[in-house]
Design a protein around this motif. Structure first.
Motif, PDB file in Angstrom:
ATOM      1  N   ALA A 181      -8.130   3.009   5.691  1.00  0.00           N
ATOM      2  CA  ALA A 181      -6.671   3.086   5.886  1.00  0.00           C
ATOM      3  C   ALA A 181      -6.360   3.420   7.340  1.00  0.00           C
ATOM      4  O   ALA A 181      -6.792   4.455   7.855  1.00  0.00           O
ATOM      5  N   ASN A 182      -5.569   2.552   7.975  1.00  0.00           N
ATOM      6  CA  ASN A 182      -5.400   2.678   9.429  1.00  0.00           C
ATOM      7  C   ASN A 182      -4.103   2.015   9.877  1.00  0.00           C
ATOM      8  O   ASN A 182      -4.040   1.372  10.912  1.00  0.00           O
ATOM      9  N   SER A 183      -3.028   2.198   9.071  1.00  0.00           N
ATOM     10  CA  SER A 183      -1.755   1.572   9.455  1.00  0.00           C
ATOM     11  C   SER A 183      -0.570   2.453   9.063  1.00  0.00           C
ATOM     12  O   SER A 183       0.272   2.061   8.257  1.00  0.00           O
ATOM     13  N   PRO A 184      -0.459   3.655   9.673  1.00  0.00           N
ATOM     14  CA  PRO A 184       0.578   4.599   9.262  1.00  0.00           C
ATOM     15  C   PRO A 184       1.882   4.519  10.058  1.00  0.00           C
ATOM     16  O   PRO A 184       2.786   5.323   9.817  1.00  0.00           O
ATOM     17  N   PHE A 185       1.983   3.573  11.002  1.00  0.00           N
ATOM     18  CA  PHE A 185       3.171   3.525  11.855  1.00  0.00           C
ATOM     19  C   PHE A 185       3.889   2.178  11.751  1.00  0.00           C
ATOM     20  O   PHE A 185       3.253   1.127  11.670  1.00  0.00           O
ATOM     21  N   THR A 186       5.216   2.244  11.791  1.00  0.00           N
ATOM     22  CA  THR A 186       6.062   1.048  11.880  1.00  0.00           C
ATOM     23  C   THR A 186       7.168   1.322  12.889  1.00  0.00           C
ATOM     24  O   THR A 186       7.863   2.348  12.781  1.00  0.00           O
ATOM     25  N   GLU A 187       7.303   0.433  13.858  1.00  0.00           N
ATOM     26  CA  GLU A 187       8.380   0.522  14.850  1.00  0.00           C
ATOM     27  C   GLU A 187       8.475   1.913  15.471  1.00  0.00           C
ATOM     28  O   GLU A 187       9.561   2.474  15.648  1.00  0.00           O
ATOM     29  N   GLY A 188       7.281   2.459  15.801  1.00  0.00           N
ATOM     30  CA  GLY A 188       7.224   3.697  16.577  1.00  0.00           C
ATOM     31  C   GLY A 188       7.243   4.988  15.798  1.00  0.00           C
ATOM     32  O   GLY A 188       7.169   6.070  16.384  1.00  0.00           O
ATOM     33  N   LYS A 189       7.307   4.906  14.455  1.00  0.00           N
ATOM     34  CA  LYS A 189       7.401   6.128  13.655  1.00  0.00           C
ATOM     35  C   LYS A 189       6.479   6.032  12.436  1.00  0.00           C
ATOM     36  O   LYS A 189       6.150   4.935  11.989  1.00  0.00           O
ATOM     37  N   PRO A 190       6.096   7.197  11.879  1.00  0.00           N
ATOM     38  CA  PRO A 190       5.339   7.151  10.613  1.00  0.00           C
ATOM     39  C   PRO A 190       6.133   6.406   9.553  1.00  0.00           C
ATOM     40  O   PRO A 190       7.358   6.551   9.458  1.00  0.00           O
ATOM     41  N   ASN A 191       5.431   5.601   8.756  1.00  0.00           N
ATOM     42  CA  ASN A 191       6.104   4.755   7.761  1.00  0.00           C
ATOM     43  C   ASN A 191       5.958   5.270   6.330  1.00  0.00           C
ATOM     44  O   ASN A 191       6.411   4.622   5.384  1.00  0.00           O
ATOM     45  N   GLY A 192       5.305   6.432   6.170  1.00  0.00           N
ATOM     46  CA  GLY A 192       5.149   6.983   4.827  1.00  0.00           C
ATOM     47  C   GLY A 192       3.917   6.494   4.099  1.00  0.00           C
ATOM     48  O   GLY A 192       3.641   6.907   2.976  1.00  0.00           O
ATOM     49  N   PHE A 193       3.157   5.605   4.731  1.00  0.00           N
ATOM     50  CA  PHE A 193       1.932   5.066   4.124  1.00  0.00           C
ATOM     51  C   PHE A 193       0.727   5.381   5.019  1.00  0.00           C
ATOM     52  O   PHE A 193       0.868   5.584   6.222  1.00  0.00           O
ATOM     53  N   LEU A 194      -0.443   5.389   4.394  1.00  0.00           N
ATOM     54  CA  LEU A 194      -1.683   5.442   5.167  1.00  0.00           C
ATOM     55  C   LEU A 194      -2.153   4.024   5.477  1.00  0.00           C
ATOM     56  O   LEU A 194      -2.690   3.756   6.538  1.00  0.00           O
ATOM     57  N   SER A 195      -1.935   3.121   4.512  1.00  0.00           N
ATOM     58  CA  SER A 195      -2.210   1.700   4.744  1.00  0.00           C
ATOM     59  C   SER A 195      -0.960   0.892   4.424  1.00  0.00           C
ATOM     60  O   SER A 195      -0.768   0.418   3.299  1.00  0.00           O
ATOM     61  N   MET A 196      -0.098   0.765   5.429  1.00  0.00           N
ATOM     62  CA  MET A 196       1.085  -0.083   5.282  1.00  0.00           C
ATOM     63  C   MET A 196       0.657  -1.527   5.017  1.00  0.00           C
ATOM     64  O   MET A 196       1.290  -2.240   4.243  1.00  0.00           O
ATOM     65  N   ARG A 197      -0.434  -1.938   5.663  1.00  0.00           N
ATOM     66  CA  ARG A 197      -0.920  -3.311   5.467  1.00  0.00           C
ATOM     67  C   ARG A 197      -1.200  -3.576   3.991  1.00  0.00           C
ATOM     68  O   ARG A 197      -0.803  -4.611   3.440  1.00  0.00           O
ATOM     69  N   SER A 198      -1.868  -2.657   3.339  1.00  0.00           N
ATOM     70  CA  SER A 198      -2.185  -2.843   1.919  1.00  0.00           C
ATOM     71  C   SER A 198      -0.909  -2.842   1.077  1.00  0.00           C
ATOM     72  O   SER A 198      -0.753  -3.672   0.169  1.00  0.00           O
ATOM     73  N   HIS A 199       0.011  -1.941   1.372  1.00  0.00           N
ATOM     74  CA  HIS A 199       1.263  -1.889   0.622  1.00  0.00           C
ATOM     75  C   HIS A 199       2.029  -3.214   0.727  1.00  0.00           C
ATOM     76  O   HIS A 199       2.622  -3.688  -0.255  1.00  0.00           O
TER      77      HIS A 199
END
Length: 524
Positions: free
Chosen positions: A286-304
């Motif tokens: 899991a390596n995708s916790p940021f979206t548009e400069g801020k935490p996105n609430g996920f550890l793996s946004m890509r998987s979500h």
């Protein structure tokens, strides 16, 4: 002549033309009598792999034939089905089953094919690479390191060298599809060589590359669109079938490994083990916790993102665990997954929402009366996106992109688990009583909670400890001294802290809630 073509994966398809004594040329793929299996395929046994393999399922890729331009070879864009030799008889479902079965290989011929994607960005502005910069980079790598250029019309869209290829994802994500290799040492050396070559040219241009699973800073409107016909069709279709498909296309990066099987029975065992454990791989990488400069609430946004991209072609495929599952059942599934396109006369024809089953019957509304080739089938299989995908090998698709050590660790994990019979059996025993609901629960929750996801009477981390031990044992028994490649994963399991959680800690601490330092932290 014999050519090996690369269609964006690490396994090419061999093409042969045979001249008869009378001088007439036959294409082996056009002799579909060799393909057609008259026996009852409903009970397709594990031996049918061998018989299918003997049929030499081959097809003509004449649009991929190489032509010289200057001192460099130029390769026409795949997938070029329009120049395929017309089959003597229409394809049948049995031919499509036999195509998958032709992937069976004896254990000594099993290989490891690793693919990874990364984000290019400008030093200074941190903005995504534009296509013009990507074009310059591809041309530079081709000239300096002797790669062949892959063109779509006047646009350079990739490179090819032996059984390796470099391709572009929709938003310019730079992908290496590695050659099928024997050991993890070779795999990691290939990754290192690739990164050296890319950096040698890119740094002179003021370009860097980021190893992360989701674009951390920029909005979708800031991402350039690559000049590939198939992506235009996908871009228009995605919003009709899910809310996150465009983010998948333009803002995600992954690392995956492609692995072989020896028989239909072996494929089934590996498919089930891979699907059940895919959420554990998602957590470990899991390596995708940021979206548009801020935490996105996920550890793996890509998987979500994959949970709401297009559920007709993604997901955990519960039918793989049915007693009746085999090559034929996967073909039945794929026949009803809506198509994206057919490639004819060097153009992509929009066939979105139509099915390959209709195509097989000559009833495709976008091409009435036209029948498919094996190339069309091969292309269609690449547009299906479950967590584990079957082609003529199995693809493990659950991990976020990351820094180079993790690019070596992902194949190490799956090779240790699936290429060792003892570890594979132990995994199958472990997951045998997991219910479809439990597997889906892990798929849904892991992108947010990672190894801390509750599972039965503990946490997923406890399952991951057992899985890591089995992977290590499997690599030990292989005898190639490959266990060290699991060190990155072992640290995650030992601490229970995913790579994403480490990034979040830096963001809230040392980085002072600025996203920009991630471009240095995860720079290749």
């Amino acid at each position: 002549m014999a050519l090996v073509s690369q269609a964006g994966s690490s396994y090419g398809i061999q093409t042969e033309m045979v001249r008869s004594k009378a001088g007439q040329i036959f294409n082996l793929s056009s002799n579909l009598e060799a393909l057609r299996m008259k026996e009852n395929l409903a009970g397709f046994s594990s031996l049918s792999c061998t018989s299918a393999k003997k049929t030499n399922i081959l097809h003509m890729d004449s649009a991929r034939l190489e032509r010289k331009r200057g001192n460099h070879v130029v390769v026409a864009a795949s997938p070029p089905t329009d120049d395929a030799v017309i089959a003597a008889e229409p394809l049948t479902k049995e031919d499509l089953v036999a195509y998958l079965a032709s992937g069976c290989k004896t254990k000594e011929n099993w290989r490891i094919g690793t693919e990874h994607e990364k984000f290019g960005f400008e030093f200074g502005s941190l903005r995504p690479m534009k296509y013009e910069q990507i074009s310059e980079l591809l041309n530079g790598i081709a000239e300096r390191f002797d790669w062949d250029k892959v063109m779509e019309g006047d646009y350079i869209i990739g490179l090819k060298q032996g059984k390796q290829s470099i391709s572009l994802e929709p938003g310019g994500q730079f992908e290496l599809s590695g050659a099928p290799l024997e050991t993890l040492h070779q795999t990691c050396a290939e990754v290192n060589s690739h990164l050296y070559q890319v950096k040698a040219v890119a740094e002179e241009m003021g370009i860097g590359f980021l190893g992360i699973g989701f674009q951390p800073k920029w909005e979708r409107k800031d991402i350039p669109v690559m000049p590939k016909g198939r992506y235009e069709i996908m871009k228009n279709y995605m919003p009709k079938v899910g809310t996150l498909g465009l983010d998948m296309m333009f803002r995600t990066c992954t690392v995956q490994v492609n692995l072989d099987f020896s028989s239909e029975a072996d494929m089934i065992r590996k498919f089930r083990a891979g699907l059940a454990l895919q959420p554990i791989a998602t957590a470990l990488f899991a390596n995708s916790p940021f979206t548009e400069g801020k935490p996105n609430g996920f550890l793996s946004m890509r998987s979500h993102i994959w949970t709401d991209t297009d559920n007709n072609r993604a997901g955990m495929l519960p039918f793989v665990f049915d007693d009746s599952f085999g090559f034929e059942q996967y073909v039945d599934y794929a026949l009803d997954v809506p198509m994206y396109f057919v490639y004819r006369k060097k153009k992509y024809i929009d066939c979105t929402g139509m099915t390959f089953r209709d195509f097989l019957a000559g009833k495709l509304p976008c091409l009435p009366g036209e029948l498919p080739t094996l190339n069309d089938w091969e292309n269609h299989l690449t547009t299906i996106f479950p967590e584990v995908r079957l082609k003529r090998y199995l693809e493990m698709r659950g991990a976020d992109g990351g820094p180079w050590r993790r690019l070596c660790a992902l194949p190490a994990l799956w090779v240790g688990l699936l290429y060792d019979e003892v570890s594979l059996q132990n995994i199958l025993d472990m997951v045998a009583d997991w219910t479809p609901e439990e597997r889906q629960m892990l798929r849904n929750k892991v992108p947010k909670t990672g190894l801390k996801t509750p599972f039965r009477d503990g946490l997923l981390r406890h399952v991951a400890e057992d899985v890591l031990k089995l992977a290590k044992d499997g690599l030990e028994r292989r005898g190639y001294k490959e266990v060290g490649f699991l060190n990155e994963v072992a640290e995650v399991v030992r601490t229970g802290v995913t790579p994403a959680e480490k990034l979040l800690e830096l963001y809230h601490g040392k980085w002072g809630q600025s996203i920009d330092p991630v471009y240095e932290e995860l720079l290749y």
